[in-house]
Design a protein around this motif. Structure first.
Motif, PDB file in Angstrom:
ATOM      1  N   SER A  20       6.924 -53.063   6.511  1.00 25.24           N
ATOM      2  CA  SER A  20       8.064 -52.146   6.415  1.00 25.24           C
ATOM      3  C   SER A  20       9.144 -52.504   7.434  1.00 25.24           C
ATOM      4  CB  SER A  20       7.623 -50.697   6.582  1.00 25.24           C
ATOM      5  OG  SER A  20       7.201 -50.438   7.900  1.00 25.24           O
ATOM      6  N   SER A  24      12.841 -53.385   6.415  1.00 28.84           N
ATOM      7  CA  SER A  24      13.950 -52.611   6.981  1.00 28.84           C
ATOM      8  C   SER A  24      14.949 -53.510   7.696  1.00 28.84           C
ATOM      9  CB  SER A  24      13.443 -51.515   7.914  1.00 28.84           C
ATOM     10  OG  SER A  24      13.020 -52.042   9.148  1.00 28.84           O
ATOM     11  N   TYR A  58      12.063 -46.914   3.938  1.00 34.51           N
ATOM     12  CA  TYR A  58      11.464 -47.115   5.260  1.00 34.51           C
ATOM     13  C   TYR A  58      11.104 -45.771   5.896  1.00 34.51           C
ATOM     14  CZ  TYR A  58      11.028 -48.180  10.193  1.00 34.51           C
ATOM     15  OH  TYR A  58      10.571 -48.261  11.478  1.00 34.51           O
ATOM     16  N   VAL A  61       7.862 -44.516   4.318  1.00 35.16           N
ATOM     17  CA  VAL A  61       6.709 -45.301   4.790  1.00 35.16           C
ATOM     18  C   VAL A  61       6.415 -44.964   6.247  1.00 35.16           C
ATOM     19  CG1 VAL A  61       5.882 -47.642   5.262  1.00 35.16           C
ATOM     20  CG2 VAL A  61       7.046 -47.145   3.108  1.00 35.16           C
ATOM     21  N   TRP A  62       7.454 -44.828   7.070  1.00 33.75           N
ATOM     22  CA  TRP A  62       7.283 -44.508   8.491  1.00 33.75           C
ATOM     23  C   TRP A  62       6.513 -43.196   8.660  1.00 33.75           C
ATOM     24  CZ3 TRP A  62       7.512 -46.752  13.032  1.00 33.75           C
ATOM     25  CH2 TRP A  62       7.638 -45.979  14.192  1.00 33.75           C
TER      26      TRP A  62
END
Length: 120
Positions: A20, A24, A58, A61-62
């Motif tokens: 990711s 990003s 992102y 996912v974070w």
């Protein structure tokens, strides 16, 4: 989820985290490409939309990564994006990677290793 289950998933979580971060960092490439276009032109809007889409994905996912990693560990890995930025700069913009930049990336990776392995 107990701590044993989290430890079993740790390699995958770290892989997804770094994947990711790599994706990003592509938003920086799109930002630089957008900067070369006329403001509010169609190419500018396409590049900018790409930046927004990448950052949205992102962020999702974070949030999932933070379920499995302490915030300090997750944040300590974020500078990997700087190394990806060097790589993308060389690939997409023919920017030169210097020995100082390589040394800096090595220092970053050593620091990340130290933080990630400190709890073990």
């Amino acid at each position: 989820m107990n701590s044993n289950e989290k430890k079993k998933k740790l390699p995958w979580v770290l892989f997804v985290l770094h994947l990711s971060l790599m994706v990003s960092s592509i938003s920086g490439v799109l930002s630089k490409k957008a900067a070369a276009e006329e403001f509010l032109s169609v190419p500018w809007m396409v590049y900018y939309a790409g930046v927004l889409l990448i950052m949205l994905l992102y962020a999702v996912v974070w949030q999932q990564i933070l379920k499995y990693l302490p915030l300090s560990v997750a944040y300590s890995n974020k500078p990997v994006g700087l190394a990806w930025g060097m790589i993308w700069g060389a690939i997409f913009f023919q920017e030169k990677i210097t020995w100082n930049m390589i040394l800096g990336a090595i220092v970053i990776f050593i620091g990340i290793y130290m933080v990630v392995t400190a709890d073990e």
